[in-house]
Write a protein that holds these residues in place. Sequence first.
Motif, short mmCIF file in Angstrom:
data_model
loop_
_atom_site.label_atom_id
_atom_site.label_comp_id
_atom_site.label_asym_id
_atom_site.label_seq_id
_atom_site.Cartn_x
_atom_site.Cartn_y
_atom_site.Cartn_z
N LEU A 256 0.83 -1.20 0.00
CA LEU A 256 0.00 0.00 0.00
C LEU A 256 0.87 1.25 0.00
O LEU A 256 0.60 2.21 -0.73
N ILE A 257 1.91 1.26 0.80
CA ILE A 257 2.82 2.41 0.82
C ILE A 257 3.49 2.57 -0.54
O ILE A 257 3.56 3.68 -1.08
N GLU A 258 3.97 1.46 -1.13
CA GLU A 258 4.65 1.54 -2.42
C GLU A 258 3.74 2.10 -3.51
O GLU A 258 4.19 2.81 -4.40
N GLN A 259 2.46 1.78 -3.41
CA GLN A 259 1.50 2.28 -4.40
C GLN A 259 1.32 3.79 -4.33
O GLN A 259 0.81 4.40 -5.27
N HIS A 260 1.75 4.40 -3.24
CA HIS A 260 1.59 5.85 -3.07
C HIS A 260 2.92 6.61 -3.10
O HIS A 260 2.94 7.83 -2.92
N LEU A 261 4.02 5.90 -3.33
CA LEU A 261 5.29 6.58 -3.52
C LEU A 261 5.33 7.25 -4.88
O LEU A 261 4.54 6.92 -5.77
N SER A 262 6.25 8.15 -5.07
CA SER A 262 6.33 8.88 -6.35
C SER A 262 6.76 7.97 -7.49
O SER A 262 6.57 8.32 -8.66
N THR A 263 7.32 6.82 -7.16
CA THR A 263 7.78 5.87 -8.19
C THR A 263 6.79 4.73 -8.40
O THR A 263 7.14 3.71 -8.99
N ALA A 264 5.57 4.87 -7.93
CA ALA A 264 4.58 3.81 -8.06
C ALA A 264 4.45 3.35 -9.52
O ALA A 264 4.42 4.17 -10.43
N GLY A 265 4.41 2.04 -9.70
CA GLY A 265 4.28 1.49 -11.04
C GLY A 265 5.59 1.20 -11.73
O GLY A 265 5.61 0.57 -12.79
N LEU A 266 6.70 1.64 -11.14
CA LEU A 266 8.02 1.40 -11.72
C LEU A 266 8.73 0.29 -10.96
O LEU A 266 8.52 0.14 -9.75
N PRO A 267 9.57 -0.49 -11.63
CA PRO A 267 10.36 -1.49 -10.89
C PRO A 267 11.34 -0.80 -9.96
O PRO A 267 11.80 0.31 -10.25
N GLU A 268 11.66 -1.44 -8.84
CA GLU A 268 12.64 -0.86 -7.93
C GLU A 268 14.02 -0.88 -8.58
O GLU A 268 14.30 -1.74 -9.42
N PRO A 269 14.90 0.05 -8.22
CA PRO A 269 16.23 0.08 -8.84
C PRO A 269 17.01 -1.22 -8.59
O PRO A 269 17.02 -1.74 -7.48
N ASP A 270 17.65 -1.70 -9.63
CA ASP A 270 18.54 -2.85 -9.50
C ASP A 270 19.96 -2.39 -9.23
O ASP A 270 20.70 -3.04 -8.48
N LEU A 271 20.34 -1.27 -9.83
CA LEU A 271 21.70 -0.75 -9.73
C LEU A 271 21.66 0.73 -9.37
O LEU A 271 21.01 1.52 -10.04
N PHE A 272 22.35 1.08 -8.28
CA PHE A 272 22.50 2.47 -7.86
C PHE A 272 23.94 2.89 -8.09
O PHE A 272 24.88 2.19 -7.67
N ILE A 273 24.14 4.01 -8.75
CA ILE A 273 25.47 4.52 -9.04
C ILE A 273 25.60 5.92 -8.45
O ILE A 273 24.69 6.75 -8.59
N ARG A 274 26.72 6.18 -7.79
CA ARG A 274 27.03 7.55 -7.39
C ARG A 274 28.41 7.91 -7.91
O ARG A 274 29.39 7.20 -7.65
N THR A 275 28.48 8.98 -8.65
CA THR A 275 29.76 9.46 -9.15
C THR A 275 30.37 10.44 -8.15
O THR A 275 29.74 10.82 -7.17
N GLY A 276 31.62 10.84 -8.39
CA GLY A 276 32.23 11.90 -7.60
C GLY A 276 32.97 11.46 -6.36
O GLY A 276 33.52 12.30 -5.64
N GLY A 277 32.97 10.16 -6.04
CA GLY A 277 33.77 9.67 -4.94
C GLY A 277 33.09 9.55 -3.60
O GLY A 277 33.59 8.87 -2.70
N GLU A 278 31.94 10.20 -3.41
CA GLU A 278 31.22 10.07 -2.13
C GLU A 278 30.53 8.70 -2.07
O GLU A 278 30.12 8.16 -3.10
#
Length: 252
Positions: free
Chosen positions: A174-196
């Motif tokens: 129910l919470i996931e259905q009301h997130l701003s990303t509702a209807g999208l698959p959850e991220p498989d890969l998260f990338i952060r550039t810049g060294g942090e």
Amino acid sequence: MSAAPTDLSTIDNGNPRHIAIIMDGNGRWAQKRFMPRVFGHQQGVKAVRNIVEYCAEQHIEVLSLFAFSSENWRRPETEVSMLMELFMATLQREVDKLDKNNIRLKIIGDKTAFSEKLQQKIIHSEQQTADNTGLTLVIAANYGGHWDITQAVQKIADKLQTGELNQPFITEDLIEQHLSTAGLPEPDLFIRTGGEQRISNFLLWQLAYTEFYFTPILWPDFDKQALKEAIISFKGRQRRFGHIGEQILTQS
């Protein structure tokens, strides 16, 4: 959409369906060249074009980019003003190209803080590309993970109060259905550039089972080859979702 899949046969060992990126290092890239920070942000837009193009070529379903966090308002006023102008100019310049290439644009975040002109441009851009069936490009602008979860819970509370929702208890789905990303698959890969090496309030709920990849490359220098290397790293990992390795091997 459950947070962790239980049917291991559905786990894709190929390309990630959804890549989420914190595009860090624009200002430092410019400062290293004795240029104003705005120059780094402008170069960062060029990097976005290249990465969007590569993801479309590789049939990635969703690319989420953290463009402006809810904490970025704390930056100098001149830089914030410039970022807003760049955001507007980029939308005006790029939306037709996205539409032509069958890319759907989705902007997430608290858009009420933006000027009326920018809000209308966002609405128009999303509507223009709404029926496209290729890559979904998610731009997180004035976004924060805390805000996302809070607004989801608030929507649920409002629906319970008006009787629109009459669920006896609140579930993860129910919470996931009301997130701003509702209807999208959850991220498989998260990338952060810049060294942090932190997620900085980005997609807090959605990143629960995501593979993390940190690189010292500053965002304007992050090109198709760099993304390819991140995807290769992702493909070399065993995603267990709470199971043990033997379970993955027997059901793959």
